[in-house]
Scaffold this active site. Structure first.
Site, PDB file in Angstrom:
ATOM      1  N   GLY A 193      24.255  15.317  -5.094  1.00  0.00           N
ATOM      2  CA  GLY A 193      22.959  14.816  -4.658  1.00  0.00           C
ATOM      3  C   GLY A 193      22.780  13.324  -4.767  1.00  0.00           C
ATOM      4  O   GLY A 193      21.723  12.802  -4.391  1.00  0.00           O
ATOM      5  N   ASN A 240     -16.527  -1.852   3.387  1.00  0.00           N
ATOM      6  CA  ASN A 240     -16.627  -0.396   3.476  1.00  0.00           C
ATOM      7  C   ASN A 240     -16.687   0.295   2.130  1.00  0.00           C
ATOM      8  O   ASN A 240     -16.758   1.513   2.057  1.00  0.00           O
ATOM      9  CB  ASN A 240     -15.435   0.160   4.269  1.00  0.00           C
ATOM     10  N   TYR A 241     -16.657  -0.460   1.031  1.00  0.00           N
ATOM     11  CA  TYR A 241     -16.634   0.190  -0.280  1.00  0.00           C
ATOM     12  C   TYR A 241     -18.064   0.517  -0.707  1.00  0.00           C
ATOM     13  O   TYR A 241     -18.949  -0.349  -0.673  1.00  0.00           O
ATOM     14  CB  TYR A 241     -15.976  -0.712  -1.324  1.00  0.00           C
ATOM     15  N   GLY A 289      27.375  19.597 -16.946  1.00  0.00           N
ATOM     16  CA  GLY A 289      28.464  19.187 -16.083  1.00  0.00           C
ATOM     17  C   GLY A 289      28.393  19.796 -14.702  1.00  0.00           C
ATOM     18  O   GLY A 289      27.636  20.730 -14.426  1.00  0.00           O
ATOM     19  N   TYR A 348     -10.160  -8.676   7.537  1.00  0.00           N
ATOM     20  CA  TYR A 348      -9.880  -7.346   6.997  1.00  0.00           C
ATOM     21  C   TYR A 348     -10.723  -6.327   7.758  1.00  0.00           C
ATOM     22  O   TYR A 348     -11.955  -6.431   7.805  1.00  0.00           O
ATOM     23  CB  TYR A 348     -10.210  -7.260   5.508  1.00  0.00           C
ATOM     24  N   ALA A 367     -12.186 -15.233  13.268  1.00  0.00           N
ATOM     25  CA  ALA A 367     -11.512 -15.480  12.000  1.00  0.00           C
ATOM     26  C   ALA A 367     -12.416 -15.168  10.818  1.00  0.00           C
ATOM     27  O   ALA A 367     -13.620 -15.423  10.842  1.00  0.00           O
ATOM     28  CB  ALA A 367     -11.064 -16.943  11.928  1.00  0.00           C
ATOM     29  N   ARG A 377      21.825   6.505 -16.353  1.00  0.00           N
ATOM     30  CA  ARG A 377      22.486   5.262 -15.965  1.00  0.00           C
ATOM     31  C   ARG A 377      21.627   4.403 -15.046  1.00  0.00           C
ATOM     32  O   ARG A 377      21.880   3.210 -14.888  1.00  0.00           O
ATOM     33  CB  ARG A 377      23.837   5.572 -15.308  1.00  0.00           C
ATOM     34  N   ASN A 421     -13.449  -9.193  20.732  1.00  0.00           N
ATOM     35  CA  ASN A 421     -12.787 -10.263  19.975  1.00  0.00           C
ATOM     36  C   ASN A 421     -13.391 -10.345  18.572  1.00  0.00           C
ATOM     37  O   ASN A 421     -14.595 -10.571  18.430  1.00  0.00           O
ATOM     38  CB  ASN A 421     -12.942 -11.611  20.675  1.00  0.00           C
ATOM     39  N   GLY A 469      20.931  16.081 -12.217  1.00  0.00           N
ATOM     40  CA  GLY A 469      21.188  14.973 -13.124  1.00  0.00           C
ATOM     41  C   GLY A 469      19.929  14.218 -13.514  1.00  0.00           C
ATOM     42  O   GLY A 469      18.892  14.303 -12.861  1.00  0.00           O
TER      43      GLY A 469
END
Length: 450
Positions: free
Chosen positions: A109, A377-378, A85, A357, A371, A27, A368, A23
């Site tokens: 399905g 890393n780019y 069908g 990040y 904050a 819808r 540790n 199908g």
């Protein structure tokens, strides 16, 4: 007479399965084929395939469109060239089942709520009744525009009539056809050959096979689903959301019965492939996706998203934490508030507690991360791969540190606040020392526009 059969695990000898999945998304208002929309990490059709495969049939055929023929693994694929069908869809599987002379279970399905137990009951009823065709019927909890199962005065099945072709009296019948059947192969193929598009949609209806089987002297039966929601199909986005909620509840209940604490099951979304060990705790508004694994004693959430992550024993995650693919949090570690981690390993008892990040990194145990830390890393050059940051054991970083990969920090090192690390730091070293604060008192007096 309709019987409800409670049987042990079905012996699937001489059973084949056809899944109709050709199908479109009309819808659904979608360019994506309806059967490929996802619920809890699986395509809709994959839930149906899993339910059918649980019966361990001898043959398994998925009927799909030419465009989707390469989208299935581990099953035979038959192509329906045009969507003419459900009857035509089943006819498309005939060549693939050439020579098979047993019972054929036909599944739609777009019915992701089917279960092994319901299908086993259907096949068991079919064989107990020695019927040529057996319908999975159900009495729904809400209205559906499905075909009605029409019986005679004795209660025997006469035919199935689609809602668009039904009379007002027939529309009042509450027993609906799920479009799921078990048929003996010979009567099925004989009935399919007699199908004609004499209906409101101008299609070949598989439902008409019931009447053709009876007209040829065969017998029909119906098995009422003990779970009225299991046969429900998905046709709209609203149906999709409703089905997803049912699957969510099933998945969450299974985890809770296995010893997992899910504090608020209605807000925890856990995909089917996720593994949770006993005594793991999932807090509200947590989303666990893909092949995420959570070990015993770990607590995840609230408001955590984890995708293909590994969360070790006794780990604390969240709140408001995002674990992306490739994240490994080893035993006793922590990923705290507004932390994002991607493709990184965090060692035992190491803490990444606040607004940091960590990407493409390896961090040793007992470290540790303070904050506001990031691993940058780019790559600057588009042809260079992303670099890796390695931070050793028992390292102490300070607030607002950045690590420009590739870079390594040795065991026992300390990093000063506000530092950008661009060179390797030897073990047990103190690195950083950005310029100290300089205050020019009164500098802006008389210079401000306001």
């Amino acid at each position: 007479m309709v019987r409800h059969v409670d049987t042990p695990r079905l012996a699937a000898t001489n059973l084949a399965v056809i899944v109709m999945a050709a199908g479109l998304g009309t819808r659904m208002r979608s360019a994506k084929p309806k059967h490929f929309h996802e619920l809890l990490g699986r395509r809709m059709v994959d839930w149906v395939i899993a339910a059918g495969k649980a019966l361990e049939p001898e043959r398994f055929v998925v009927v799909t469109s030419p465009e989707s023929a390469d989208e299935f693994e581990g099953v035979e694929v038959a192509v329906q060239p045009e969507p003419r069908g459900t009857g035509d869809a089943v006819a498309a599987a005939r060549e693939a089942l050439d020579g098979f002379d047993g019972d054929i279970l036909v599944l739609s399905g777009d019915t992701p709520l089917l279960t092994r137990e319901v299908l086993e009951g259907l096949v068991a009823e079919h064989r107990a009744a020695a019927a040529d065709v057996t319908i999975l019927s159900f009495d729904p909890e809400r209205p559906f525009p499905y075909g009605r199962v029409i019986r005679d005065e004795s209660g025997s099945v006469q035919r199935v009539v689609e809602e668009g072709d039904a009379t007002p009296e027939e529309r009042d019948v509450r027993e609906l056809n799920s479009s799921i059947y078990v048929l003996c192969a010979k009567p099925l193929w004989a009935a399919v050959e007699r199908l004609t598009p004499q209906n409101a949609q101008g299609e070949l209806y598989l439902t008409d096979t019931v009447e053709h089987v009876l007209a040829a002297g065969g017998t029909a039966a119906a098995y009422r689903s003990p779970d009225p929601r299991a046969p429900e199909g998905v046709n709209t986005r609203a149906d999709l959301a409703s089905a997803a909620a049912v699957l969510r509840d099933r998945v969450n209940e299974a985890h809770m019965l296995a010893g997992v604490t899910i504090v608020d099951p209605q807000t925890a979304w856990i995909e089917a492939a996720v593994e949770l060990e006993q005594d793991a705790i999932v807090q509200p508004f947590t989303v666990l996706r893909g092949r995420t694994r959570v070990a015993s004693g770990a607590e995840v959430g609230p408001h955590v998203v984890a995708i293909d992550a590994t969360i070790g024993h006794g780990v604390s995650v969240g709140p408001f934490c995002y674990l992306r693919p490739g994240t490994v949090l080893e035993a006793g570690s922590k990923a705290g508030t507004f932390v994002e981690i991607k493709n990184s390993r965090v060692g035992e008892r190491t803490k990444v507690s606040h607004m940091s990040y960590i990407g493409d990194a390896e961090i040793g145990e007992d470290t540790n991360i303070a904050a506001g830390n990031i691993t940058a890393n780019y790559p600057h050059a588009p042809d260079r791969p992303k670099g890796k940051t390695t931070i050793g054991r028992n390292v102490r970083t300070a607030v607002h540190d950045a690590f420009v990969a590739p870079v390594s920090v040795g065991d026992g090192a300390w990093i000063a606040a506000g530092t950008v690390i661009t060179e390797d730091v030897p073990p047990e070293s103190l690195a950083g020392f950005p310029p100290r604060q300089v205050t020019k008192e009164g500098y802006l007096r008389g210079k401000r526009d306001d």
